[in-house]
Design a protein around this motif. Structure first.
Motif, PDB file in Angstrom:
ATOM      1  N   GLY A 121       0.784  -1.231   0.000  1.00 21.32           N
ATOM      2  CA  GLY A 121       0.000   0.000   0.000  1.00 21.32           C
ATOM      3  C   GLY A 121       0.813   1.277   0.000  1.00 21.32           C
ATOM      4  O   GLY A 121       0.245   2.373  -0.026  1.00 21.32           O
ATOM      5  N   GLU A 122       2.139   1.159   0.027  1.00 17.27           N
ATOM      6  CA  GLU A 122       3.007   2.349  -0.023  1.00 17.27           C
ATOM      7  C   GLU A 122       2.737   3.135  -1.311  1.00 17.27           C
ATOM      8  O   GLU A 122       2.596   2.538  -2.374  1.00 17.27           O
ATOM      9  N   ALA A 123       2.652   4.465  -1.189  1.00 18.76           N
ATOM     10  CA  ALA A 123       2.307   5.269  -2.365  1.00 18.76           C
ATOM     11  C   ALA A 123       3.545   5.822  -3.077  1.00 18.76           C
ATOM     12  O   ALA A 123       3.438   6.309  -4.204  1.00 18.76           O
ATOM     13  N   ASP A 124       4.702   5.751  -2.456  1.00 19.27           N
ATOM     14  CA  ASP A 124       5.926   6.314  -3.056  1.00 19.27           C
ATOM     15  C   ASP A 124       6.932   5.222  -3.397  1.00 19.27           C
ATOM     16  O   ASP A 124       6.851   4.111  -2.879  1.00 19.27           O
ATOM     17  N   GLY A 125       7.853   5.578  -4.276  1.00 17.40           N
ATOM     18  CA  GLY A 125       8.931   4.659  -4.617  1.00 17.40           C
ATOM     19  C   GLY A 125       8.441   3.424  -5.334  1.00 17.40           C
ATOM     20  O   GLY A 125       8.928   2.318  -5.112  1.00 17.40           O
ATOM     21  N   LEU A 126       7.459   3.604  -6.223  1.00 17.25           N
ATOM     22  CA  LEU A 126       6.888   2.471  -6.960  1.00 17.25           C
ATOM     23  C   LEU A 126       7.730   2.236  -8.213  1.00 17.25           C
ATOM     24  O   LEU A 126       7.472   2.793  -9.266  1.00 17.25           O
ATOM     25  N   THR A 127       8.765   1.431  -8.066  1.00 16.17           N
ATOM     26  CA  THR A 127       9.773   1.308  -9.119  1.00 16.17           C
ATOM     27  C   THR A 127       9.672   0.010  -9.891  1.00 16.17           C
ATOM     28  O   THR A 127      10.420  -0.212 -10.831  1.00 16.17           O
ATOM     29  N   ALA A 128       8.780  -0.861  -9.494  1.00 16.28           N
ATOM     30  CA  ALA A 128       8.714  -2.173 -10.154  1.00 16.28           C
ATOM     31  C   ALA A 128       7.260  -2.585 -10.344  1.00 16.28           C
ATOM     32  O   ALA A 128       6.338  -1.966  -9.813  1.00 16.28           O
ATOM     33  N   PHE A 129       7.096  -3.644 -11.119  1.00 11.65           N
ATOM     34  CA  PHE A 129       5.761  -4.179 -11.366  1.00 11.65           C
ATOM     35  C   PHE A 129       5.809  -5.684 -11.140  1.00 11.65           C
ATOM     36  O   PHE A 129       6.740  -6.358 -11.585  1.00 11.65           O
ATOM     37  N   SER A 130       4.807  -6.210 -10.477  1.00  7.65           N
ATOM     38  CA  SER A 130       4.728  -7.650 -10.234  1.00  7.65           C
ATOM     39  C   SER A 130       3.397  -8.191 -10.738  1.00  7.65           C
ATOM     40  O   SER A 130       2.338  -7.787 -10.245  1.00  7.65           O
ATOM     41  N   GLY A 131       3.461  -9.092 -11.714  1.00  6.07           N
ATOM     42  CA  GLY A 131       2.237  -9.715 -12.205  1.00  6.07           C
ATOM     43  C   GLY A 131       1.576 -10.538 -11.114  1.00  6.07           C
ATOM     44  O   GLY A 131       0.355 -10.552 -10.976  1.00  6.07           O
ATOM     45  N   ALA A 132       2.395 -11.206 -10.278  1.00  4.93           N
ATOM     46  CA  ALA A 132       1.845 -12.026  -9.194  1.00  4.93           C
ATOM     47  C   ALA A 132       1.095 -11.152  -8.191  1.00  4.93           C
ATOM     48  O   ALA A 132       0.019 -11.518  -7.713  1.00  4.93           O
ATOM     49  N   ALA A 133       1.662  -9.975  -7.869  1.00  3.04           N
ATOM     50  CA  ALA A 133       0.987  -9.055  -6.942  1.00  3.04           C
ATOM     51  C   ALA A 133      -0.157  -8.327  -7.640  1.00  3.04           C
ATOM     52  O   ALA A 133      -1.035  -7.779  -6.981  1.00  3.04           O
ATOM     53  N   GLY A 134      -0.103  -8.270  -8.966  1.00  2.00           N
ATOM     54  CA  GLY A 134      -1.180  -7.629  -9.724  1.00  2.00           C
ATOM     55  C   GLY A 134      -1.069  -6.122  -9.799  1.00  2.00           C
ATOM     56  O   GLY A 134      -2.080  -5.440  -9.916  1.00  2.00           O
ATOM     57  N   GLY A 135       0.161  -5.596  -9.746  1.00  2.00           N
ATOM     58  CA  GLY A 135       0.281  -4.154  -9.886  1.00  2.00           C
ATOM     59  C   GLY A 135       1.695  -3.656  -9.634  1.00  2.00           C
ATOM     60  O   GLY A 135       2.649  -4.451  -9.546  1.00  2.00           O
ATOM     61  N   VAL A 136       1.803  -2.338  -9.500  1.00  2.00           N
ATOM     62  CA  VAL A 136       3.096  -1.739  -9.185  1.00  2.00           C
ATOM     63  C   VAL A 136       3.463  -2.121  -7.751  1.00  2.00           C
ATOM     64  O   VAL A 136       2.591  -2.317  -6.902  1.00  2.00           O
ATOM     65  N   VAL A 137       4.765  -2.224  -7.511  1.00  2.00           N
ATOM     66  CA  VAL A 137       5.247  -2.548  -6.162  1.00  2.00           C
ATOM     67  C   VAL A 137       6.407  -1.622  -5.812  1.00  2.00           C
ATOM     68  O   VAL A 137       7.099  -1.111  -6.691  1.00  2.00           O
ATOM     69  N   CYS A 138       6.603  -1.429  -4.516  1.00  2.00           N
ATOM     70  CA  CYS A 138       7.704  -0.579  -4.052  1.00  2.00           C
ATOM     71  C   CYS A 138       8.983  -1.403  -3.997  1.00  2.00           C
ATOM     72  O   CYS A 138       8.958  -2.631  -4.131  1.00  2.00           O
ATOM     73  N   GLY A 139      10.106  -0.702  -3.764  1.00  2.00           N
ATOM     74  CA  GLY A 139      11.403  -1.375  -3.731  1.00  2.00           C
ATOM     75  C   GLY A 139      11.446  -2.508  -2.713  1.00  2.00           C
ATOM     76  O   GLY A 139      12.015  -3.569  -2.971  1.00  2.00           O
ATOM     77  N   ALA A 140      10.806  -2.294  -1.556  1.00  2.00           N
ATOM     78  CA  ALA A 140      10.850  -3.302  -0.485  1.00  2.00           C
ATOM     79  C   ALA A 140      10.051  -4.560  -0.859  1.00  2.00           C
ATOM     80  O   ALA A 140      10.327  -5.640  -0.354  1.00  2.00           O
ATOM     81  N   CYS A 141       9.077  -4.414  -1.752  1.00  3.80           N
ATOM     82  CA  CYS A 141       8.199  -5.546  -2.109  1.00  3.80           C
ATOM     83  C   CYS A 141       8.502  -6.096  -3.498  1.00  3.80           C
ATOM     84  O   CYS A 141       7.721  -6.885  -4.037  1.00  3.80           O
ATOM     85  N   GLN A 142       9.623  -5.679  -4.037  1.00  2.35           N
ATOM     86  CA  GLN A 142       9.884  -5.942  -5.454  1.00  2.35           C
ATOM     87  C   GLN A 142      10.020  -7.426  -5.796  1.00  2.35           C
ATOM     88  O   GLN A 142       9.617  -7.850  -6.871  1.00  2.35           O
ATOM     89  N   ARG A 143      10.539  -8.227  -4.900  1.00  7.69           N
ATOM     90  CA  ARG A 143      11.040  -9.593  -5.116  1.00  7.69           C
ATOM     91  C   ARG A 143      10.822 -10.220  -6.498  1.00  7.69           C
ATOM     92  O   ARG A 143      11.789 -10.326  -7.273  1.00  7.69           O
ATOM     93  N   ASP A 144       9.639 -10.602  -6.901  1.00  7.92           N
ATOM     94  CA  ASP A 144       9.434 -11.278  -8.189  1.00  7.92           C
ATOM     95  C   ASP A 144       9.115 -10.293  -9.322  1.00  7.92           C
ATOM     96  O   ASP A 144       8.774 -10.711 -10.417  1.00  7.92           O
ATOM     97  N   GLY A 145       9.200  -8.993  -9.057  1.00  3.61           N
ATOM     98  CA  GLY A 145       8.798  -8.012 -10.067  1.00  3.61           C
ATOM     99  C   GLY A 145       9.917  -7.674 -11.037  1.00  3.61           C
ATOM    100  O   GLY A 145      11.034  -8.166 -10.924  1.00  3.61           O
ATOM    101  N   PHE A 146       9.578  -6.832 -12.002  1.00  2.98           N
ATOM    102  CA  PHE A 146      10.598  -6.297 -12.908  1.00  2.98           C
ATOM    103  C   PHE A 146      10.547  -4.781 -12.821  1.00  2.98           C
ATOM    104  O   PHE A 146       9.503  -4.210 -12.498  1.00  2.98           O
ATOM    105  N   GLU A 147      11.690  -4.153 -13.081  1.00  5.15           N
ATOM    106  CA  GLU A 147      11.731  -2.696 -12.980  1.00  5.15           C
ATOM    107  C   GLU A 147      10.855  -2.069 -14.044  1.00  5.15           C
ATOM    108  O   GLU A 147      10.840  -2.511 -15.196  1.00  5.15           O
TER     109      GLU A 147
END
Ligand SMILES: [Zn+2]
Length: 237
Positions: free
Chosen positions: A160-186
């Motif tokens: 739910g963080e609104a800042d630092g949304l630097t990646a996207f995760s299909g598994a999470a279904g949306g943009v993710v922050c740096g701390a939640c990036q794990r399976d995402g792509f920049e």
């Protein structure tokens, strides 16, 4: 319940069947995705004429019997999209658009947002220069929204963080922050902005973006639909 019903519909797919018939995949205004058979439609003097081809927008009368397929009993053309039919790129875009509708919306439930979006896209493809990637991706995003699978774009889809949304995760279904990036792509700020603007504007005003941003947006849409709708869409262009 057997009986006749009227609906507007777009022909998504038209398959030769038997000696002289066609089986149609239709996206209808009144009933969502349905299958229908048009008996005798390939005979030279068929009253259906050449209207039962992909991308035709039709006013139809169908008879619902006991089987899976309704029977076409009456057809009037609402729009044949003649210019679209004369353009290779527009035909390709329309085919991919209809394929996306087929894969994403398979229920016989009316979805006016999806139906109207499909008709708007065909109208745009029938006009000038609308066969580009940005319009194709805006269509996919809006179709995903209409189907209930739009990506989360306003806050991290995990925390739910609104800042630092630097990646996207299909598994999470949306943009993710740096701390939640794990399976995402920049994802670039431009790609993120493109998706927000494409969802916020009419289809005819799909925002411009550079090719890299568009490809990132495409990957974001594709991976979201793979994870959450369990469908794999063909490349958008
Ligand atoms: Zn997060």
């Amino acid at each position: 319940m057997p009986g006749s019903f009227k609906t507007e519909a777009v022909v998504l797919r038209s398959i030769r069947f038997g000696e002289a018939d066609r089986v149609l995949h239709l996206y209808t205004a009144a009933r969502g995705r349905i299958g229908a058979i048009a008996k005798g439609s390939r005979k030279p003097r068929s009253r259906f004429g050449g209207r039962l081809e992909p991308f035709f927008r039709l006013d139809m009368v169908l008879h619902e019997g006991r089987g899976d397929l309704s029977t076409v009993t009456g057809v009037h053309t609402v729009n044949a999209y003649a210019s679209l039919r004369a353009s290779g790129p527009a035909l390709g875009a329309a085919a991919r658009g209809c394929d996306a509708v087929l894969r994403l919306l398979d229920s016989p439930e009316p979805n006016p947002a999806a139906y109207n979006l499909l008709c708007r896209y065909l109208t745009l493809l029938d006009g000038e220069d609308a066969a580009g990637l940005r319009t194709a991706l805006a269509f996919r995003l809006k179709l995903a929204l209409a189907a209930g699978f739009a990506p989360e774009l306003n806050a991290c889809a995990r925390c739910g963080e609104a800042d630092g949304l630097t990646a996207f995760s299909g598994a999470a279904g949306g943009v993710v922050c740096g701390a939640c990036q794990r399976d995402g792509f920049e994802i670039s700020a431009e790609a993120h902005r493109f998706m927000l603007d494409a969802l916020g504007r009419p289809l005819a005003e799909a925002p411009a973006a550079d090719d890299r941003a568009l490809r990132l947006a495409e990957r974001a849409i594709t991976t979201t639909l793979e994870h959450h709708a369990h469908v794999h869409l063909r490349a958008a262009a």
